[in-house]
Scaffold this active site. Structure first.
Site, PDB file in Angstrom:
ATOM      1  N   ALA A  40      45.464  35.697  63.037  1.00  0.00           N
ATOM      2  CA  ALA A  40      46.073  34.986  61.913  1.00  0.00           C
ATOM      3  C   ALA A  40      47.546  34.707  62.189  1.00  0.00           C
ATOM      4  O   ALA A  40      48.040  33.605  61.958  1.00  0.00           O
ATOM      5  CB  ALA A  40      45.921  35.801  60.625  1.00  0.00           C
ATOM      6  N   VAL A  51      57.668  47.495  61.093  1.00  0.00           N
ATOM      7  CA  VAL A  51      58.453  47.377  59.869  1.00  0.00           C
ATOM      8  C   VAL A  51      58.605  48.756  59.222  1.00  0.00           C
ATOM      9  O   VAL A  51      57.619  49.470  59.032  1.00  0.00           O
ATOM     10  CB  VAL A  51      57.782  46.407  58.884  1.00  0.00           C
ATOM     11  CG1 VAL A  51      58.478  46.419  57.532  1.00  0.00           C
ATOM     12  CG2 VAL A  51      57.774  44.996  59.468  1.00  0.00           C
ATOM     13  N   LYS A  76      29.295  27.226  71.315  1.00  0.00           N
ATOM     14  CA  LYS A  76      28.433  27.718  70.242  1.00  0.00           C
ATOM     15  C   LYS A  76      27.852  26.515  69.501  1.00  0.00           C
ATOM     16  O   LYS A  76      28.587  25.643  69.055  1.00  0.00           O
ATOM     17  CB  LYS A  76      29.255  28.584  69.285  1.00  0.00           C
ATOM     18  CG  LYS A  76      28.471  29.024  68.070  1.00  0.00           C
ATOM     19  CD  LYS A  76      29.315  29.851  67.118  1.00  0.00           C
ATOM     20  CE  LYS A  76      28.543  30.071  65.829  1.00  0.00           C
ATOM     21  NZ  LYS A  76      29.365  30.690  64.781  1.00  0.00           N
ATOM     22  N   ILE A 106      38.040  33.065  61.088  1.00  0.00           N
ATOM     23  CA  ILE A 106      39.050  32.201  61.701  1.00  0.00           C
ATOM     24  C   ILE A 106      39.169  30.903  60.908  1.00  0.00           C
ATOM     25  O   ILE A 106      40.254  30.363  60.731  1.00  0.00           O
ATOM     26  CB  ILE A 106      38.697  31.951  63.182  1.00  0.00           C
ATOM     27  CG1 ILE A 106      38.997  33.241  63.957  1.00  0.00           C
ATOM     28  CG2 ILE A 106      39.457  30.755  63.741  1.00  0.00           C
ATOM     29  CD1 ILE A 106      38.704  33.176  65.419  1.00  0.00           C
TER      30      ILE A 106
END
Lengths: 510, 482
Positions: free
Chosen positions: A21, A188, A83, A350
């Site tokens: 992502a 973080v 695919k 996705i």
């Protein structure tokens, strides 16, 4: 001060998290915004990425195309295979199998839907798969690129990819960095909010560096560090319809049926197993309900079904089906697993990332962060994700299986009204009313409805206005042409070897 | 389990709705089922029709030859609609049936137009629509099939005389059994289904499926849960209809002019212009309406609203019996066409199909609401100070319309819901035409260098103007298609 709807432009975007992502977001933003906005991505090598969704659906071609990615280079780099669809085994009942192929079935005649015509004469023309080139090519392990000439049968072929998600992220990282995106290694430690409005002001890394930005994209996966932990975005739980909450994944050596140009999803005792062939290995996993079987049993079932020796230790994942009530809050947009989770049964992970990025670009804000833009993003996201959710629930609900308590549960569970209506209308007379928001077009619903054993009781009355003998003749010609076209296509593995073979000696570990 | 197919269908009412339905059903129903049409006296069609391009697909399915239809039904071409006087005197815009400009760099054209306009001269938005420009110039040419030609961006609707249109449909209907009759009574069965429609001459019409195509829905009104729901968003409840002399070269446009009493519509037909005044009966008398139209006029009632259920039991209402909206979008017959299309897609079986009815009602209600929103928007955006206009502006928009307008005002984003009659281009054209200007354009438009964008727009505008000027006058185009 009254906040003006006309704000200054966004100058800096911080993408937090570097999985699929994160890098898809950084790549798209750096390409599309073309230097107008500074893109910074923070990731830590110490945090693993989930890497689910190694299988994709055809719109990925649009995404790659918009970025200007060369297909062969991308396939070599990610060790990709082609695919043409998904084979479902044991879903309706044990021993049953069907294909959800890409592309559509047959051709409409006189504005009458093909599946209606097929429903009438199916006894004489064979299964509906015979009318989809992707399905027939997949069954015989063949592949060729579609013909650009729309008059050719080969133009109807639709495809996507299987690829190594880790390598895809790495590939996109190279792409994004070349276009000016900056990567910062670090974890973080803290997130600072602006006092006046609670917007995110900056993140502080463990080494003390403070990174400010105008817009934050939360790609931190299930942790949802910004949208959830920091901004307190609520999560809507869908586990009553989608009870699977665990997965175990293991890659193995290529074997079994080899480089199939399709994903396989096999229903199991308390969930389902995936099989995704890549050039250098096969990805496998078992998605299951922890209320119905334990970790050890799931692992044993997965291991027993492998094509070849395992190449890594099993990776266990936990999740909860659902979505973030608001995927965009203040100056933070959640993309990927931080915005919600749907099991990868239809390879939508996705795609939902891509859909999120596309919407963000269409609604790209300025520093005023007009609430209307945020509302619209959230409204569209909710609609799209709920339609995908319904599509996935359909696979579990429409089953005859009663061999385990798990299948008893999903077969008899209540389902969303939106899906119940869809099933009833299709079961009656094969009617489908497509929503403009649906990622899955009519052919997908037809494939899965029929595949899961929902055959319309009747066909559209309009079909009777066409002479029957001529219809049968025409359909037989269609399926002959499709069969011949498939037979003329090269073997999938041979095509890959010629087109985009990865340098497997280059030594990327599984 | 297979259910018995329909054996009999009765269509009540003799207007456009009933004949469009009967013609379509005659083509799809099995051989032994012949639609029966009962033509009532009050359903005689009046006035003119101003249609969307989509109606031509319906004609294609019926096998209706367009040239013949236009000759018989006094047809002229329609490239769009012109609105004037809505946003005060001097307001004037055209919404054309063609692409406006071209999307550049993947960003919708109106964002580029807004950007260039903010920096200088971009002309009117409609200057980039070939249909609008040709319409204003009174010119017409058929669309080209060559995608490289600017003429390929065109599409067109038709202006038709309603009575002659019905006559054409009637002669093309084929196996339809038509007779005249007046409805005396609706006989209900114990389960609320319609058992029979009893006519004044004593005939009992019995059918598996009843289509209510009457002007007032007196058949469906007898069915359960099919009460009429008034829609307060639109203020007019009368139409005064009249025909005036034709102009030498009428523009291929339907014209909507705002007036203190409501609005005036002018539809060019061969041999005369059909004019209509929409007004509110409690503010304007029939005589006043006639005075405004300049002579004798037929007054017909109009009731904005819809049935709670357009399909109830074995009765489906199509046309004015199901829903009515002030005809100010130029989308006449659209609701009928989609009602017939959906009815066929969901064609019921002889023993009724509750699920099909449920879906039909859901889809039709949504479509109706979206089209009503377009009409309501035109009132909301108007700036006139006459009492009727002030009243209309005081009515709250539907939440869907309020959201859509707010999204457009914010940055020109067109929100489209499912079942929209009007797509992105049409909504953008209406918003901009009625004076709704977004606060800003899509940032992504800025990727194109400003001087380059200005040059592209100037070139587009010039090209469209030239292409329009090269078209023959509308009157000549009609003569060439006698």
């Amino acid at each position: 001060m009254i906040s003006s709807p006309i704000g200054a432009p966004i100058r800096k975007v911080l993408v937090l998290g570097g999985g699929t992502a994160g890098w898809m977001s950084a790549a798209a933003l750096s390409k599309v915004l073309n230097g107008q906005v500074e893109v910074v991505l923070v990731e830590s090598e110490l945090i693993g990425t989930v890497g689910v969704g190694e299988a994709t659906i055809p719109p990925i071609l649009t995404f790659n195309g918009k970025l200007g990615i060369d297909e062969r280079e991308f396939m070599r780099a990610t060790r990709a295979t082609f695919k043409l669809g998904i084979e479902f085994r044991d879903w309706t009942r044990l021993g049953d199998r069907y294909m959800h192929p890409f592309g559509s079935f047959g051709l409409d005649i006189e504005a009458i839907k093909f599946h209606q015509i097929w429903r009438k004469v199916r006894d004489r023309v064979g299964p509906i798969d015979n009318f989809n080139l992707s399905a027939i090519a997949a069954r015989s392990n063949r592949f060729a690129l579609p013909d650009p000439d729309p008059a050719k049968v080969l133009s109807s072929l639709k495809y996507a990819f299987h690829f190594d998600a880790g390598l895809y992220a790495r590939f996109l990282r190279g792409f994004a960095e070349k276009r000016g995106a900056t990567r910062i290694e670090g974890k973080v430690a803290d997130v600072a909010l602006r006092g006046e409005d609670g917007f995110i002001q900056s993140v502080t890394l463990e080494d003390g560096r403070v990174i400010e930005a105008d817009l934050f994209i939360d790609c931190t996966g299930f942790r949802a560090l910004l949208i959830g932990q920091t901004l307190g975005g609520r999560y809507l739980d869908w586990s009553r319809w989608l009870p699977n909450d665990r997965a175990v994944a293991i890659p193995c050596d290529t074997g079994g049926d080899g480089l199939t140009p399709y994903t396989r999803a096999t229903a199991d005792k308390a969930g389902w197993r995936w099989r995704i062939p890549l050039q250098h290995r096969t990805g496998n996993g078992y998605v299951y309900s922890s209320a119905h079987i334990g970790e050890d049993e799931a692992l044993a079932a997965l291991t027993a079904g492998l094509d070849g020796p395992a190449r890594a230790d099993p990776n266990f994942l936990r999740f909860q089906a659902g979505r973030r009530e608001q995927a965009w809050i203040k100056n933070c947009v959640a993309i990927g697993l931080s915005s919600g989770f749907l099991e990868p049964l239809e390879s939508t992970s996705i795609h939902l990332i891509q859909a999120g990025i596309t919407k963000l670009l269409a609604l790209f804000p300025d520093k005023g962060f007009d609430p209307l833009e945020i509302d619209e993003y959230n409204r569209l996201t909710a609609q799209q994700v709920e339609l995908v959710r319904d599509f996935i629930i359909l696979h579990f609900k429409a089953t005859e299986r009663s061999d385990t308590p798990y299948w008893d549960y999903v077969r008899t569970m209540d389902i969303p009204d939106s899906l119940a209506r869809k099933i009833d209308l299709f079961a009656g007379r094969g009617r489908l009313f497509q929503s403009d928001y649906d990622l899955f077009a009519e052919p997908s619903w037809i494939a899965v409805m029929l595949g899961q054993g929902i055959v319309p009781r009747q066909y559209d009355a309009l079909v009777d206005t066409l002479p029957e003998a001529a219809l049968v003749h025409r359909l037989k010609r269609m399926s002959d042409l499709i069969g011949q076209t498939a037979q003329a296509m090269p073997d999938h593995a041979a095509f890959i070897a010629r087109y985009c073979a990865a340098d497997l000696a280059a030594g990327v570990s599984a | 389990m297979s259910r018995a197919p329909l054996k009999s269908v009765a269509v009540l009412g003799g207007g456009v709705a009933s004949w469009m339905t009967a013609c379509a059903l005659a083509r799809v129903l099995p051989g032994e089922c012949r639609p029966v049409v009962i033509e009532t006296a009050d359903s005689v069609p009046r006035g003119a029709l101003s249609t969307l391009p989509a109606l031509r697909a319906f004609h294609g399915l019926l096998g209706l030859d367009e040239a013949t239809l236009m000759r018989v039904a006094r047809g002229t071409y329609k490239l769009g609609a012109r609105y004037n006087g809505w946003a005060g005197d001097g307001h004037d815009h055209v919404e054309g049936f063609s692409d406006v400009g071209a999307s550049l760099d993947g960003v919708a054209f109106h964002h580029h137009w807004l950007r260039t306009r903010a920096r200088g001269d971009a002309g009117r938005y409609e200057d980039y629509s070939l249909a609008a420009v040709a319409g204003r110039l009174g010119r017409f040419a058929p669309p080209s099939e060559d995608p490289r030609s600017v003429l390929s961006t065109l599409s067109y609707g038709l202006h038709l005389d309603a009575a002659a249109y019905v006559a054409t449909l009637r002669s093309a209907a084929g196996r339809v059994e038509a007779s005249t009759g007046e409805i005396a009574e609706i006989a209900l069965a114990a389960d609320g289904q319609i058992a029979a429609v009893v006519l004044a001459d004593g005939r009992r019409i019995v059918a598996d499926l009843f289509i209510d195509a009457t002007p007032d829905g007196r058949v469906i009104g007898a069915a359960p849960d099919a009460a009429w729901i008034d829609d307060p968003a639109l203020p007019c409840d009368r139409l005064a209809l009249r025909e005036v002399a034709a102009r030498a070269n009428p523009p291929p446009l339907t014209e909507f002019e705002a007036a203190p009493e409501g609005w005036l519509r002018r539809v060019p037909l061969r041999g005369g212009d059909a004019v209509a005044l929409a007004y509110a009966g409690d503010r304007t008398s029939a005589d006043e309406a006639r005075d405004i139209l300049g002579g004798d006029a037929t007054i017909v009632p109009l009731r904005n609203g819809h049935r709670r259920r357009a399909w109830s039991g074995n009765c489906v209402a199509i046309g004015p019996a199901a829903s009515q909206v002030e005809p100010l979008n130029g989308d006449d017959l659209q609701a009928i066409q989609s009602g017939v299309g959906r009815l066929i897609a969901l064609l019921p079986t002889a023993d009724g199909s509750p699920l099909a009815a449920l879906e039909y009602n859901r889809l039709m209600a949504e479509e109706q609401d979206r089209a009503r929103d377009m009409a309501a928007f035109r009132y909301l955006a108007a700036t006139r100070d006459d009492p009727l206009w002030i009243q209309a502006r005081g009515t709250a928009p539907s939440p869907a319309l309020a959201y859509k307008q707010a999204q457009f005002e914010s940055r020109g984003r067109v929100v489209l819901y499912d079942e929209e009659t009007f797509m992105e281009g049409a909504w953008a054209g209406a918003f901009l035409g009625h004076g709704i200007t977004p606060h800003r354009h899509d940032r992504l438009a800025d990727r194109l260098p400003a001087d380059k964008a200005d040059a592209v727009l100037a070139r587009l505008r010039g090209m469209i103007r030239e292409a329009a000027q090269a078209m023959p006058p509308h009157a000549d185009a009609l003569r060439d298609r006698p």
